[in-house]
Design a protein around this motif. Sequence first.
Motif, PDB file in Angstrom:
ATOM      1  N   GLY A  25     -10.272   4.531 -35.249  1.00  0.00           N
ATOM      2  CA  GLY A  25      -9.661   3.253 -35.618  1.00  0.00           C
ATOM      3  C   GLY A  25      -8.451   3.371 -36.526  1.00  0.00           C
ATOM      4  N   ALA A 129      -8.203  -5.112 -40.454  1.00  0.00           N
ATOM      5  CA  ALA A 129      -9.645  -4.810 -40.493  1.00  0.00           C
ATOM      6  C   ALA A 129     -10.468  -6.040 -40.122  1.00  0.00           C
ATOM      7  CB  ALA A 129     -10.037  -4.313 -41.886  1.00  0.00           C
ATOM      8  N   GLY A 134     -10.092  -6.600 -35.867  1.00  0.00           N
ATOM      9  CA  GLY A 134     -11.068  -5.989 -36.774  1.00  0.00           C
ATOM     10  C   GLY A 134     -12.428  -5.801 -36.086  1.00  0.00           C
ATOM     11  N   ARG A 137     -12.074  -2.862 -33.660  1.00  0.00           N
ATOM     12  CA  ARG A 137     -12.018  -1.568 -34.370  1.00  0.00           C
ATOM     13  C   ARG A 137     -13.402  -1.166 -34.875  1.00  0.00           C
ATOM     14  NH1 ARG A 137      -8.315  -1.549 -39.250  1.00  0.00           N
ATOM     15  NH2 ARG A 137      -8.519   0.710 -39.175  1.00  0.00           N
ATOM     16  N   THR A 138     -14.138  -2.157 -35.342  1.00  0.00           N
ATOM     17  CA  THR A 138     -15.428  -1.857 -35.942  1.00  0.00           C
ATOM     18  C   THR A 138     -16.423  -1.357 -34.891  1.00  0.00           C
ATOM     19  OG1 THR A 138     -14.955  -3.382 -37.701  1.00  0.00           O
ATOM     20  CG2 THR A 138     -17.274  -2.888 -37.331  1.00  0.00           C
ATOM     21  N   PHE A 141     -15.397   2.174 -33.944  1.00  0.00           N
ATOM     22  CA  PHE A 141     -15.862   3.117 -34.969  1.00  0.00           C
ATOM     23  C   PHE A 141     -17.354   3.409 -34.757  1.00  0.00           C
ATOM     24  CE2 PHE A 141     -17.672   4.303 -39.004  1.00  0.00           C
ATOM     25  CZ  PHE A 141     -16.672   4.955 -39.733  1.00  0.00           C
ATOM     26  N   GLY A 142     -18.127   2.338 -34.550  1.00  0.00           N
ATOM     27  CA  GLY A 142     -19.570   2.500 -34.341  1.00  0.00           C
ATOM     28  C   GLY A 142     -19.861   3.389 -33.134  1.00  0.00           C
ATOM     29  N   THR A 169     -23.674  -1.380 -36.534  1.00  0.00           N
ATOM     30  CA  THR A 169     -22.291  -1.817 -36.730  1.00  0.00           C
ATOM     31  C   THR A 169     -22.208  -3.228 -37.311  1.00  0.00           C
ATOM     32  OG1 THR A 169     -21.509  -0.307 -35.035  1.00  0.00           O
ATOM     33  CG2 THR A 169     -20.100  -2.204 -35.506  1.00  0.00           C
ATOM     34  N   HIS A 172     -21.729  -3.656 -41.010  1.00  0.00           N
ATOM     35  CA  HIS A 172     -20.415  -3.423 -41.623  1.00  0.00           C
ATOM     36  C   HIS A 172     -19.666  -4.732 -41.919  1.00  0.00           C
ATOM     37  CE1 HIS A 172     -17.230  -0.876 -42.970  1.00  0.00           C
ATOM     38  NE2 HIS A 172     -16.358  -1.451 -42.172  1.00  0.00           N
ATOM     39  N   PHE A 173     -19.966  -5.761 -41.128  1.00  0.00           N
ATOM     40  CA  PHE A 173     -19.342  -7.064 -41.417  1.00  0.00           C
ATOM     41  C   PHE A 173     -19.755  -7.538 -42.815  1.00  0.00           C
ATOM     42  CE2 PHE A 173     -17.373  -8.495 -37.467  1.00  0.00           C
ATOM     43  CZ  PHE A 173     -17.886  -7.587 -36.555  1.00  0.00           C
ATOM     44  N   LYS A 176     -18.390  -5.137 -45.775  1.00  0.00           N
ATOM     45  CA  LYS A 176     -16.946  -5.062 -45.989  1.00  0.00           C
ATOM     46  C   LYS A 176     -16.147  -6.226 -45.402  1.00  0.00           C
ATOM     47  CE  LYS A 176     -12.823  -2.349 -44.927  1.00  0.00           C
ATOM     48  NZ  LYS A 176     -12.259  -1.148 -44.336  1.00  0.00           N
ATOM     49  N   LEU A 177     -16.253  -6.425 -44.078  1.00  0.00           N
ATOM     50  CA  LEU A 177     -15.266  -7.275 -43.405  1.00  0.00           C
ATOM     51  C   LEU A 177     -15.254  -8.714 -43.909  1.00  0.00           C
ATOM     52  CD1 LEU A 177     -15.616  -5.928 -39.735  1.00  0.00           C
ATOM     53  CD2 LEU A 177     -14.372  -4.974 -41.681  1.00  0.00           C
TER      54      LEU A 177
END
Length: 215
Positions: A25, A129, A134, A137-138, A141-142, A169, A172-173, A176-177
């Motif tokens: 990402g 992101a 975003g 991308r997430t 990444f996962g 995954t 992650h929201f 961070k997101l």
Amino acid sequence: MQDNIEIIKQTKEFVKQRLTGEGSGHDWWHVVRVYNNAREIAKRETSADIFVVALSALLHDVADHKFGFSDDDRRNIITDFLARLQVQSEIIEHVVYIVNNISFKRGTNQHKMTTIEGQIVQDADRLDAIGAIGIARTFTFGGHFNRPMFNPEFDTNIVGQDNHTNDDTISHFYEKLLLLKDKMNTASGREFAIIRHQRMEEYLANFYSEWNGEL
Ligand code: ADP
Ligand code: NI
């Protein structure tokens, strides 16, 4: 000093070569999007030095810590490159400062960008992101790290919670997101972030209703 347009052109070539094909990402196209976001924000923040914004956006993921580089490695790589193009040393110092302080992890360490140029590039990176990009991308990444997209057994997703024991995954929201909208530095960055935040909220609501068998 060479002319700024030529310096930007050569910086693009340098970064493109180093980041093409990066799979988690932070590839060249992430850099292009951040560069475009940064220029859009900079247009609205009249006091910003566009040249510093452009160079920092282009170089912000070169020699990232994720690939084992230290702050000093990054400083050396960027300084060598820009000095060869005869960029003024104060500009090089400013770019290195921005690139070494941009990441989210530093954000949680109470690091606050002190220059408007740094604030703009950090906002531009954060915008990439969140929102539709975003989300993509997430999950990329996962997939890259073989993570499950969602594990309802965790069922502990609360905004702001550090779910480091949850390796899905969707977590992650929450870690961070969904926090980024309130961390934006500039007024225009915040406006764009609110729109992108809304897209993620809608996405998550749809994700859960489909997961739960709603047709
Ligand atoms: P930054 O470069 O902003 O400091 P990271 O490199 O940690 O942050 O993350 C960049 C992007 O990589 C995130 O916005 C997200 O899309 C993806 N990413 C990072 N960590 C995770 C994770 N644990 N699960 C899913 N995606 C992640
Ligand atoms: Ni980035």
